[in-house]
Design a protein around this motif. Structure first.
Motif, PDB file in Angstrom:
ATOM      1  N   GLY A  13       0.799  -1.229   0.000  1.00 61.42           N
ATOM      2  CA  GLY A  13       0.000   0.000   0.000  1.00 61.42           C
ATOM      3  C   GLY A  13       0.830   1.276   0.000  1.00 61.42           C
ATOM      4  N   GLU A  14       2.126   1.170   0.264  1.00 58.38           N
ATOM      5  CA  GLU A  14       2.977   2.371   0.336  1.00 58.38           C
ATOM      6  C   GLU A  14       3.663   2.583  -1.022  1.00 58.38           C
ATOM      7  N   PRO A  15       3.468   3.753  -1.637  1.00 55.82           N
ATOM      8  CA  PRO A  15       3.974   3.956  -2.992  1.00 55.82           C
ATOM      9  C   PRO A  15       5.471   4.263  -3.071  1.00 55.82           C
ATOM     10  N   MET A  59       3.997   9.840  -0.949  1.00 55.01           N
ATOM     11  CA  MET A  59       4.883   9.323  -2.006  1.00 55.01           C
ATOM     12  C   MET A  59       6.345   9.275  -1.552  1.00 55.01           C
ATOM     13  N   VAL A  60       7.010   8.153  -1.834  1.00 57.14           N
ATOM     14  CA  VAL A  60       8.461   8.062  -1.637  1.00 57.14           C
ATOM     15  C   VAL A  60       9.100   7.941  -3.022  1.00 57.14           C
ATOM     16  N   GLY A  61      10.022   8.860  -3.309  1.00 61.52           N
ATOM     17  CA  GLY A  61      10.742   8.826  -4.577  1.00 61.52           C
ATOM     18  C   GLY A  61      11.999   7.988  -4.428  1.00 61.52           C
ATOM     19  N   MET A  87      17.839   4.777   4.156  1.00 61.72           N
ATOM     20  CA  MET A  87      17.433   3.566   3.428  1.00 61.72           C
ATOM     21  C   MET A  87      15.915   3.598   3.392  1.00 61.72           C
ATOM     22  N   CYS A  88      15.331   2.738   2.612  1.00 65.00           N
ATOM     23  CA  CYS A  88      13.874   2.609   2.634  1.00 65.00           C
ATOM     24  C   CYS A  88      13.553   1.167   2.260  1.00 65.00           C
ATOM     25  N   GLY A  89      12.929   0.448   3.195  1.00 66.55           N
ATOM     26  CA  GLY A  89      12.665  -0.977   2.971  1.00 66.55           C
ATOM     27  C   GLY A  89      11.582  -1.213   1.935  1.00 66.55           C
ATOM     28  N   HIS A  90      10.428  -0.545   2.130  1.00 59.56           N
ATOM     29  CA  HIS A  90       9.355  -0.770   1.149  1.00 59.56           C
ATOM     30  C   HIS A  90       9.815  -0.266  -0.212  1.00 59.56           C
ATOM     31  N   GLY A  91      10.607   0.840  -0.206  1.00 58.32           N
ATOM     32  CA  GLY A  91      11.089   1.421  -1.460  1.00 58.32           C
ATOM     33  C   GLY A  91      12.043   0.481  -2.180  1.00 58.32           C
ATOM     34  N   GLY A 161      18.466   1.866   9.387  1.00 56.61           N
ATOM     35  CA  GLY A 161      18.656   2.506   8.080  1.00 56.61           C
ATOM     36  C   GLY A 161      18.085   3.917   8.101  1.00 56.61           C
ATOM     37  N   ASN A 162      17.245   4.205   9.074  1.00 58.62           N
ATOM     38  CA  ASN A 162      16.752   5.526   9.481  1.00 58.62           C
ATOM     39  C   ASN A 162      16.668   5.477  11.002  1.00 58.62           C
ATOM     40  N   TRP A 163      16.488   6.638  11.639  1.00 59.13           N
ATOM     41  CA  TRP A 163      16.373   6.673  13.104  1.00 59.13           C
ATOM     42  C   TRP A 163      14.912   6.591  13.540  1.00 59.13           C
ATOM     43  N   ASP A 207      13.596  10.998  13.059  1.00 62.40           N
ATOM     44  CA  ASP A 207      12.521  11.515  12.197  1.00 62.40           C
ATOM     45  C   ASP A 207      11.400  10.511  11.938  1.00 62.40           C
ATOM     46  N   HIS A 208      11.550   9.279  12.467  1.00 63.39           N
ATOM     47  CA  HIS A 208      10.478   8.287  12.341  1.00 63.39           C
ATOM     48  C   HIS A 208      10.018   7.873  13.753  1.00 63.39           C
ATOM     49  N   ILE A 209       8.705   7.833  13.944  1.00 61.21           N
ATOM     50  CA  ILE A 209       8.131   7.384  15.222  1.00 61.21           C
ATOM     51  C   ILE A 209       7.314   6.130  14.935  1.00 61.21           C
ATOM     52  N   LEU A 227       5.093   6.875  11.717  1.00 60.82           N
ATOM     53  CA  LEU A 227       5.088   8.252  11.219  1.00 60.82           C
ATOM     54  C   LEU A 227       6.395   8.494  10.480  1.00 60.82           C
ATOM     55  N   CYS A 228       6.284   8.890   9.207  1.00 56.16           N
ATOM     56  CA  CYS A 228       7.473   9.149   8.381  1.00 56.16           C
ATOM     57  C   CYS A 228       7.869  10.621   8.533  1.00 56.16           C
ATOM     58  N   PRO A 229       9.069  10.998   8.082  1.00 58.92           N
ATOM     59  CA  PRO A 229       9.417  12.431   8.085  1.00 58.92           C
ATOM     60  C   PRO A 229       8.320  13.211   7.368  1.00 58.92           C
ATOM     61  N   TYR A 233       1.919   8.781   7.199  1.00 61.37           N
ATOM     62  CA  TYR A 233       2.209   7.509   7.889  1.00 61.37           C
ATOM     63  C   TYR A 233       2.478   6.452   6.829  1.00 61.37           C
ATOM     64  N   ASP A 234       3.273   5.479   7.216  1.00 66.10           N
ATOM     65  CA  ASP A 234       3.651   4.412   6.287  1.00 66.10           C
ATOM     66  C   ASP A 234       2.492   3.419   6.149  1.00 66.10           C
ATOM     67  N   ARG A 235       2.058   3.223   4.932  1.00 66.36           N
ATOM     68  CA  ARG A 235       0.998   2.222   4.686  1.00 66.36           C
ATOM     69  C   ARG A 235       1.572   0.810   4.777  1.00 66.36           C
ATOM     70  N   SER A 236       2.837   0.649   4.523  1.00 67.89           N
ATOM     71  CA  SER A 236       3.485  -0.661   4.674  1.00 67.89           C
ATOM     72  C   SER A 236       3.946  -0.794   6.129  1.00 67.89           C
ATOM     73  N   PRO A 237       4.419  -1.972   6.522  1.00 63.86           N
ATOM     74  CA  PRO A 237       4.918  -2.124   7.906  1.00 63.86           C
ATOM     75  C   PRO A 237       6.279  -1.461   8.118  1.00 63.86           C
ATOM     76  N   CYS A 238       6.827  -0.824   7.078  1.00 65.86           N
ATOM     77  CA  CYS A 238       8.084  -0.073   7.150  1.00 65.86           C
ATOM     78  C   CYS A 238       9.285  -1.015   7.307  1.00 65.86           C
ATOM     79  N   GLY A 239      10.050  -1.133   6.237  1.00 67.57           N
ATOM     80  CA  GLY A 239      11.193  -2.063   6.254  1.00 67.57           C
ATOM     81  C   GLY A 239      12.275  -1.643   7.227  1.00 67.57           C
ATOM     82  N   THR A 240      12.601  -0.335   7.234  1.00 65.98           N
ATOM     83  CA  THR A 240      13.638   0.116   8.164  1.00 65.98           C
ATOM     84  C   THR A 240      13.081   0.125   9.602  1.00 65.98           C
TER      85      THR A 240
HETATM   86  O1  PYC Z   1       9.924   0.916   4.415  1.00 61.11           O
HETATM   87  O2  PYC Z   1      11.757   1.657   5.341  1.00 61.11           O
HETATM   88  C1  PYC Z   1      10.640   1.837   4.878  1.00 61.11           C
HETATM   89  C2  PYC Z   1      10.085   3.209   4.849  1.00 61.11           C
HETATM   90  C3  PYC Z   1      10.628   4.345   5.357  1.00 61.11           C
HETATM   91  C4  PYC Z   1       9.742   5.388   5.080  1.00 61.11           C
HETATM   92  C5  PYC Z   1       8.674   4.864   4.413  1.00 61.11           C
HETATM   93  N1  PYC Z   1       8.898   3.522   4.272  1.00 61.11           N
END
Ligand code: PYC
Length: 316
Positions: A13-15, A59-61, A87-91, A161-163, A207-209, A227-229, A233-240
């Motif tokens: 779900g996270e683009p 959107m994540v580019g 880093m970005c896991g879903h990305g 990969g992020n804080w 920057d992530h909670i 919560l992303c920067p 909010y991340d629609r995916s479970p957030c890889g990082t």
């Molecule tokens: O999947 O790591 C991740 C991520 C970070 C921000 C949004 N998705």
């Protein structure tokens, strides 16, 4: 007109919008310096791709470039409507699915260079991807902060990969109907951390909670709200974020090396995670699937007053 060619995918779900062409050429610089050059000299490209009127704060580019390390398939810089990610896991799952869609890779293991390290991605025949992420670790356990309107909140600080600031939020209902209140809570925590001078290593901004609660069913281990920067909010479970969670579970002895953790997102998508122990932390493996869902060109018309987005950017 400037033309930016892209392919869109989503992961749980996270683009992810992977940029193929149209950004300034920065390939002569080391990867981290490319991020600095983008931020300093070309930030409007980030804003044009990842914010209104062509996108939204979700959107994540992913700027695709030639690899910087021998043996890698490509390098990538991730960004969103407010800035750049480590880093970005879903990305990364999205980038690998997109490279497959473009016929540039097939099933197998592919290395991808990111500003915080090279990650290894195993693309399977069914399209699922397992990422071996950068070394992740818990930096501080049980940090308390006074949060305006919410009282004392205690959480762990971890790098994936992020804080991240990770909070046990079992007392909160973790479902889509409560996204507004979860978002308010997470934003207030991030503001309180900044106000109190609580950071990651070397003063890095957290920057992530990440809030954790009960999953929707017993086959899963946990459900999160990330919560992303910015304020999306991340629609995916957030890889990082899942990597940061694994680092905390490993540090607490709550998940054994090689054991599977099933992390559900607030919208119900799932990543599987496991880890191996290394010096200084863990190496997490995060698995999920992305689907390619669009492609095209963005057009920058110099006559358009909102050509580079609605907000002024730090650099031209
Ligand atoms: O999947 O790591 C991740 C991520 C970070 C921000 C949004 N998705």
């Amino acid at each position: 007109m400037i033309k930016i060619r892209y392919v869109d995918s989503h992961t749980g779900g996270e683009p992810t919008r992977m940029v193929l062409e149209g950004f300034p050429d920065l390939s002569h610089l080391p990867l981290r310096q490319r991020v600095e050059a983008l931020r300093r000299d070309h930030d409007r490209y980030r804003a044009a791709v990842a914010s209104e009127p062509r996108a939204s704060d979700v959107m994540v580019g992913a700027l695709l470039m030639p690899p910087t390390e021998t043996g890698s398939v490509a390098s990538v810089i991730y960004f969103n409507n407010v800035g750049y990610l480590g880093m970005c896991g879903h990305g990364t799952i999205g980038v690998i699915a997109t490279l497959r869609y473009l016929g540039r890779i097939g099933p197998g293991v592919h290395r991808l260079d990111t500003p915080v390290g090279t990650v290894s991605c195993d693309l399977r025949g069914d399209g699922s991807v397992s990422i071996e992420n950068v070394t992740s670790y818990r930096y501080r356990k049980g940090v308390s902060v006074e949060v305006d309107g919410f009282g004392t909140v205690t959480g762990d600080i971890a790098w994936g990969g992020n804080w991240f600031f990770l909070v046990d939020a079992k007392d909160r209902t973790m479902d889509v109907k409560h996204i507004d209140s979860l978002q308010k809570f997470a934003v207030a925590i991030r503001e309180a951390l900044a106000k109190s001078g609580i950071t990651g290593r070397d003063g890095a901004e957290i920057d992530h909670i990440e809030l954790f609660g009960a999953p929707s069913n017993a086959s899963l281990d946990s459900r999160n709200f990330v919560l992303c920067p910015g304020s999306a909010y991340d629609r995916s479970p957030c890889g990082t974020g899942t990597s940061a969670k694994l680092a905390c579970l490993a540090a607490d002895g709550k998940l054994a090396e090689g054991e599977t953790w099933r992390q559900e997102s607030i919208v119900g998508s799932v990543f599987e995670g496991r880890y191996r122990q290394v010096d200084g932390g863990i190496v997490p493996t995060i698995s999920g699937t992305a689907y390619v869902c669009g492609e095209g060109s963005l057009l920058m018309d110099p006559a358009d007053p909102f050509c580079w987005g609605l907000q002024p950017v730090a650099s031209p």
